[in-house]
Design an enzyme around this catalytic site. Sequence first.
Site, PDB file in Angstrom:
ATOM      1  N   ILE A 171      23.607  17.532 -26.605  1.00  0.00           N
ATOM      2  CA  ILE A 171      23.312  18.933 -26.926  1.00  0.00           C
ATOM      3  C   ILE A 171      23.309  18.982 -28.452  1.00  0.00           C
ATOM      4  CG2 ILE A 171      24.064  21.324 -26.767  1.00  0.00           C
ATOM      5  CD1 ILE A 171      25.404  20.680 -24.132  1.00  0.00           C
ATOM      6  N   PRO A 172      22.131  19.050 -29.072  1.00  0.00           N
ATOM      7  CA  PRO A 172      21.979  18.681 -30.487  1.00  0.00           C
ATOM      8  C   PRO A 172      22.380  19.746 -31.507  1.00  0.00           C
ATOM      9  CG  PRO A 172      19.856  19.295 -29.593  1.00  0.00           C
ATOM     10  CD  PRO A 172      20.833  19.364 -28.446  1.00  0.00           C
ATOM     11  N   CYS A 173      23.672  20.001 -31.627  1.00  0.00           N
ATOM     12  CA  CYS A 173      24.121  20.952 -32.642  1.00  0.00           C
ATOM     13  C   CYS A 173      23.896  20.420 -34.056  1.00  0.00           C
ATOM     14  CB  CYS A 173      25.586  21.319 -32.425  1.00  0.00           C
ATOM     15  SG  CYS A 173      26.722  19.933 -32.297  1.00  0.00           S
ATOM     16  N   HIS A 174      23.612  19.118 -34.193  1.00  0.00           N
ATOM     17  CA  HIS A 174      23.326  18.575 -35.525  1.00  0.00           C
ATOM     18  C   HIS A 174      22.002  19.101 -36.079  1.00  0.00           C
ATOM     19  CE1 HIS A 174      21.365  15.718 -32.704  1.00  0.00           C
ATOM     20  NE2 HIS A 174      20.460  15.564 -33.666  1.00  0.00           N
TER      21      HIS A 174
END
Length: 208
Positions: A171-174
């Site tokens: 889950i790409p919070c970056h």
Amino acid sequence: MATLARLRRPVPLGHRNPPDQRPAHRSARNPPVNPPFVSAPAGSPRHTIVRTALGDFTVVADDAALTAVHFPGVEPPADGSWGERVEPAAHPILAAAATQLTEFLAGTRREFDLPLRPAGTEFQRHAWAALLQIPYGQTRTYREQAEAIGRPSAVRAVGAANGRNPIPVVIPCHRVIGSGGALTGYAGGTDLKSRLLDLESGRATLPA
């Protein structure tokens, strides 16, 4: 397995939102659809170690879905909530997660195809669902993420939700950055955040 949103052709980070791919902002009266997550746990959790060039990640799953990704250096909790440590081959979801995470960090995979069950509040799950809509190679600001879930004034709350994302990288919070382009806080450290964004933009490849 549940298939996550298809990711589009990568766009250099300097061109965050090309004209034909601008995010659709939703109003507070038009909230997004329910997050595409597995709703209930199934069976006991298990965990395994995934060895990468960035260190040893730990992935946790039950019989229905991936529930957590932990950065290198995070130790198993004393309460045993990660469950028994097993080899990836002994657990289909852990095996798939280990393979896909390794491929992603090697630059040979752009999307994950895994069932996910991140534990959190309704607001957090909507914030995390919005992260899945950010295409590989692009970024959004915290304000844009807040607008995407119909809560334009909840910028700080969205940032806090991202900080509690239990399945980072997948889950790409970056992919969420400050309004001025700053690489603000990231649980894995801003150096790792920068390296992930560089990998996706094509500016760098993580070492083998």
